[in-house]
Structure formats: structure tokens, C-alpha cells
Design a protein around this motif. Sequence first.
Motif, short mmCIF file in Angstrom:
data_model
loop_
_atom_site.label_atom_id
_atom_site.label_comp_id
_atom_site.label_asym_id
_atom_site.label_seq_id
_atom_site.Cartn_x
_atom_site.Cartn_y
_atom_site.Cartn_z
N LEU A 4 0.84 -1.19 0.00
CA LEU A 4 0.00 0.00 0.00
C LEU A 4 0.88 1.24 0.00
N TYR A 5 0.53 2.20 -0.84
CA TYR A 5 1.26 3.46 -0.88
C TYR A 5 0.29 4.55 -1.31
N VAL A 6 0.75 5.77 -1.24
CA VAL A 6 -0.08 6.92 -1.60
C VAL A 6 0.51 7.59 -2.83
N ASP A 7 -0.33 7.83 -3.84
CA ASP A 7 0.05 8.63 -5.01
C ASP A 7 -0.44 10.05 -4.80
N ILE A 8 0.47 11.01 -4.82
CA ILE A 8 0.11 12.42 -4.68
C ILE A 8 0.37 13.09 -6.02
N HIS A 9 -0.70 13.54 -6.66
CA HIS A 9 -0.61 14.11 -8.00
C HIS A 9 -0.55 15.63 -7.92
N ARG A 10 0.50 16.18 -8.48
CA ARG A 10 0.67 17.63 -8.62
C ARG A 10 1.02 17.92 -10.07
N SER A 11 0.88 19.15 -10.46
CA SER A 11 1.28 19.55 -11.81
C SER A 11 2.80 19.60 -11.89
N LYS A 12 3.33 19.20 -13.04
CA LYS A 12 4.78 19.23 -13.23
C LYS A 12 5.33 20.62 -12.98
N ALA A 13 4.57 21.65 -13.37
CA ALA A 13 5.04 23.03 -13.20
C ALA A 13 5.30 23.37 -11.75
N GLU A 14 4.61 22.71 -10.82
CA GLU A 14 4.77 23.02 -9.40
C GLU A 14 5.46 21.92 -8.60
N SER A 15 5.94 20.87 -9.27
CA SER A 15 6.45 19.71 -8.54
C SER A 15 7.88 19.87 -8.04
N GLY A 16 8.69 20.69 -8.72
CA GLY A 16 10.10 20.82 -8.36
C GLY A 16 10.34 21.22 -6.92
N PRO A 17 9.76 22.34 -6.45
CA PRO A 17 9.98 22.73 -5.06
C PRO A 17 9.52 21.69 -4.04
N VAL A 18 8.44 20.97 -4.36
CA VAL A 18 7.95 19.94 -3.45
C VAL A 18 8.97 18.81 -3.33
N LEU A 19 9.54 18.40 -4.46
CA LEU A 19 10.55 17.33 -4.42
C LEU A 19 11.77 17.75 -3.61
N GLU A 20 12.16 19.01 -3.73
CA GLU A 20 13.30 19.50 -2.96
C GLU A 20 13.00 19.46 -1.46
#
Length: 223
Positions: free
Chosen positions: A165-181
Motif C-alpha cells: 500500500l502506498y499513496v500517489d500524490i498528483h501535482r502539476s509538473k510546473a509546481e512539482s520541483g519545489p515539493v521534491l526538494e
Amino acid sequence: MAARDDILTRPQIDAALADLPDWRYRLGGLVTVFKTPTAAGALALIADVGRLAEESDHHPDLDWRYNRVFIRFSSHDVGGEVTARDTGAAASVSQAAAAAGAEAQPGLYRSVDIGIETADAGEISEVWRVALGYRKGRFGHLVDPYGRGPGVSFRQGPTPDGNRLYVDIHRSKAESGPVLEKVAATGASTNSDHAPHRVVVTDVQGNQLCLCTEEGHGPDLGE
């Protein structure tokens, strides 16, 4: 019921979005968030969206949070995909929002799915569907018919790993960079083998989630 040849391909959706900067593609729909100066302004915008929906007979999923309005357009009569009706409706709503002095904040629109690793999705999907009161959606996923709860997807393979079991969190590519950091800064490990479609994040206790974007998704891409 509309013909499935009404469904826009990902290139067609991307071309339409070039003229719809307020909107993002997300799992068979177009999504955005509008922030108004006041809660009363949000209610007035909702009334405008409702009027436009009635005039076009094409209704969005809509959620009100104080002075923000979360909106999603999708054509349910073709299985929950994007058609020209959705792009047209999105354009009309953007015009109404601009007239109301609302600010588009599409990066706030996040979608969450529960993912299940399994060797046989057919063996277990009905249990989850019945327990949740969901219906079968696109590509075998389970969806809340009222758009409230998270979706359930099945990732089928011969040898599921220990973390089923895991969670998929969908964000727009345009806003994903800062979240990954920010996620990497917490000490979690990341696997970017399938980026930008998804990045697998594992916390220090071994629990996994996937940070997903719209890349690699679409009606013509076997999403």
C-alpha cells in the motif's frame, strides 16, 4: 451519450492548455483553484460558474474553501476524459473569474490516490469497491462517484514488494520541483527512475509514496 471520438488526445489537451494558463491536466480532467478577495466573492464566483454550467449543460466538480474555489471539469459521458466541452467550459470560467478579480492558483489543486501492489487486481478490486462504495473508473481504477474520497489504483505485477500500500500524490509538473526538494530535505530517499511521471519516496521507516505529475498520463497513453 457522446461518442468516444470526442475525447481529446494528450497533444490536443496540451495545445488547448497553452491558451488556458489557469488550468492543469489531471487524471482525465482539467483542474484549477481560484482565490477571491473575500468569502463572499467566492460564493459569487460559484454562482457564476453554476450559471455557466446550466447554460452549457456541462457541470464541474466544485469545492468551496473560504475564499478559494476548487474546480474540476471532465466529460463523464465518455468515461471521464477531457473533451472540447471541458476546454470551452474552462475558458468561460476563467473569464468569469477574471471579471470577479479572482487569482488563479492551479498549483494548490492536489489529487491523492491509494495505490495497491498486487499480482491479481481482479481478485481484490471488488472488495475495495464494495467497502468504499466506489465505482469502476478509467483503466480499472476505483473512484468515488461523488468525487470526495481518494481514488484506488492497482499496480499489477508478478512479484509485489513488501510495501503493498502506498499513496500517489498528483501535482502539476510546473509546481512539482519545489515539493521534491522539500521532501528530499526531510531525509527521505527518492527514486527518480520514472521521473517526471512519478518519483518514489521512501521515508526512514520504509513507507512509500509516489509524487506524480501529468507527464505520461492521458487517454492515448494508457494512463
